[in-house]
Structure formats: structure tokens, C-alpha cells
Design a protein around this motif. Structure first.
Motif, PDB file in Angstrom:
ATOM      1  N   ASP A  18      -6.802  11.368  11.753  1.00  0.00           N
ATOM      2  CA  ASP A  18      -7.786  11.127  12.807  1.00  0.00           C
ATOM      3  C   ASP A  18      -7.392   9.971  13.719  1.00  0.00           C
ATOM      4  O   ASP A  18      -8.213   9.137  14.100  1.00  0.00           O
ATOM      5  N   GLY A  19      -6.113   9.877  14.046  1.00  0.00           N
ATOM      6  CA  GLY A  19      -5.644   8.880  15.000  1.00  0.00           C
ATOM      7  C   GLY A  19      -5.400   7.497  14.442  1.00  0.00           C
ATOM      8  O   GLY A  19      -5.190   6.554  15.205  1.00  0.00           O
ATOM      9  N   VAL A  20      -5.405   7.340  13.119  1.00  0.00           N
ATOM     10  CA  VAL A  20      -5.116   6.034  12.505  1.00  0.00           C
ATOM     11  C   VAL A  20      -4.122   6.221  11.358  1.00  0.00           C
ATOM     12  O   VAL A  20      -4.042   7.278  10.741  1.00  0.00           O
ATOM     13  N   TYR A  21      -3.370   5.158  11.090  1.00  0.00           N
ATOM     14  CA  TYR A  21      -2.424   5.138   9.983  1.00  0.00           C
ATOM     15  C   TYR A  21      -3.167   4.631   8.752  1.00  0.00           C
ATOM     16  O   TYR A  21      -3.702   3.521   8.764  1.00  0.00           O
ATOM     17  N   GLY A  54       0.800  -1.207   0.000  1.00  0.00           N
ATOM     18  CA  GLY A  54       0.000   0.000   0.000  1.00  0.00           C
ATOM     19  C   GLY A  54       0.834   1.258   0.000  1.00  0.00           C
ATOM     20  O   GLY A  54       2.026   1.246   0.303  1.00  0.00           O
ATOM     21  N   THR A  55       0.182   2.342  -0.362  1.00  0.00           N
ATOM     22  CA  THR A  55       0.780   3.672  -0.348  1.00  0.00           C
ATOM     23  C   THR A  55       0.336   4.370   0.921  1.00  0.00           C
ATOM     24  O   THR A  55      -0.861   4.394   1.236  1.00  0.00           O
ATOM     25  N   TYR A  56       1.298   4.931   1.640  1.00  0.00           N
ATOM     26  CA  TYR A  56       0.969   5.601   2.891  1.00  0.00           C
ATOM     27  C   TYR A  56       0.293   6.945   2.610  1.00  0.00           C
ATOM     28  O   TYR A  56       0.832   7.786   1.895  1.00  0.00           O
ATOM     29  N   GLU A  57      -0.908   7.117   3.147  1.00  0.00           N
ATOM     30  CA  GLU A  57      -1.688   8.346   2.954  1.00  0.00           C
ATOM     31  C   GLU A  57      -1.512   9.331   4.103  1.00  0.00           C
ATOM     32  O   GLU A  57      -1.799  10.511   3.952  1.00  0.00           O
ATOM     33  N   SER A 110       4.957  11.891  10.932  1.00  0.00           N
ATOM     34  CA  SER A 110       5.449  13.016  10.132  1.00  0.00           C
ATOM     35  C   SER A 110       4.949  12.866   8.700  1.00  0.00           C
ATOM     36  O   SER A 110       4.370  11.852   8.334  1.00  0.00           O
ATOM     37  N   GLU A 111       5.199  13.861   7.892  1.00  0.00           N
ATOM     38  CA  GLU A 111       4.797  13.831   6.479  1.00  0.00           C
ATOM     39  C   GLU A 111       5.844  13.145   5.598  1.00  0.00           C
ATOM     40  O   GLU A 111       5.628  12.968   4.400  1.00  0.00           O
ATOM     41  N   LYS A 112       6.965  12.737   6.185  1.00  0.00           N
ATOM     42  CA  LYS A 112       8.107  12.212   5.439  1.00  0.00           C
ATOM     43  C   LYS A 112       7.758  11.008   4.557  1.00  0.00           C
ATOM     44  O   LYS A 112       8.291  10.872   3.460  1.00  0.00           O
TER      45      LYS A 112
END
Length: 101
Positions: A34-37, A27-30, A64-66
Motif C-alpha cells: 500500500d505504498g509503504v516499505y 527488521g525483516t522486510y515484509e 520487487s519480491e527479492k
């Protein structure tokens, strides 16, 4: 008697966690929303993970946004828990993350 029941409960709980089945997905990290990955797959479906192990959190700072927009292979577990309304909910925990080369 009460303390014996508590000890037995803890022992059984730790055994079920030890042999817990894992699943994987790409998956691609979004982002941490709201407290979830949140991760999305190649078809646009999103998957939310409520928890992350300390090992993974130490390697990848997903707060972080990294890593937003980066591809991962995610290994996770799913547990059933009772929420505050005594309803059973599914809680997913990331136990391993790999970035494809």
C-alpha cells in the motif's frame, strides 16, 4: 521581500535536513504494501517507511519480491509534515540498509 522569505526558508530547511538525527532498527522486510516499505521486528511489531533515499533504492530494489523475508539493519529519519487535512503526521525515510552477514 517575498523572494527573500523564500530564500531564507529554503536555507533553514536545508540546514535542518543536513544535521538530522537518525535512528536504527533491525527488521525483516515484509514487502512494499500500500505504498509503504514494511519491516517487522523480532517481537512481531511492524514499522512502515514512506520514503527511501535514491542511494538505498539503487542498491536494493524493495519494490520487487527479492528481499521479502530478508533481515536488515535499517537506518532512518523521522520528519513531521502536514497532510492534506492540515494535520501533523510523522514520515519515516530509510537512509541506509545493511544486510547482516
Amino acid at each position: 521581500m517575498k523572494s527573500l522569505l523564500i530564500v531564507l526558508f529554503v536555507a533553514v530547511s536545508s540546514l535542518t535536513t543536513f544535521g538530522q538525527e537518525t535512528s536504527t532498527m533491525n527488521g525483516t522486510y515484509e514487502g512494499y504494501i500500500d505504498g509503504v516499505y514494511v519491516f517487522s521486528d523480532g517481537e512481531g511489531y511492524t514499522t512502515e517507511f514512506s520514503n527511501i533515499t535514491d542511494d538505498v533504492a539503487n542498491e536494493f530494489d524493495l519494490n520487487s519480491e527479492k528481499f521479502v523475508g530478508k533481515q536488515f539493519m535499517i537506518t532512518f529519519t523521522v520528519d513531521s509534515e502536514m497532510d492534506e487535512d492540515d494535520e501533523e503526521i510523522q514520515v519515516s525515510t530509510i537512509v541506509k540498509l545493511l544486510m547482516p552477514m
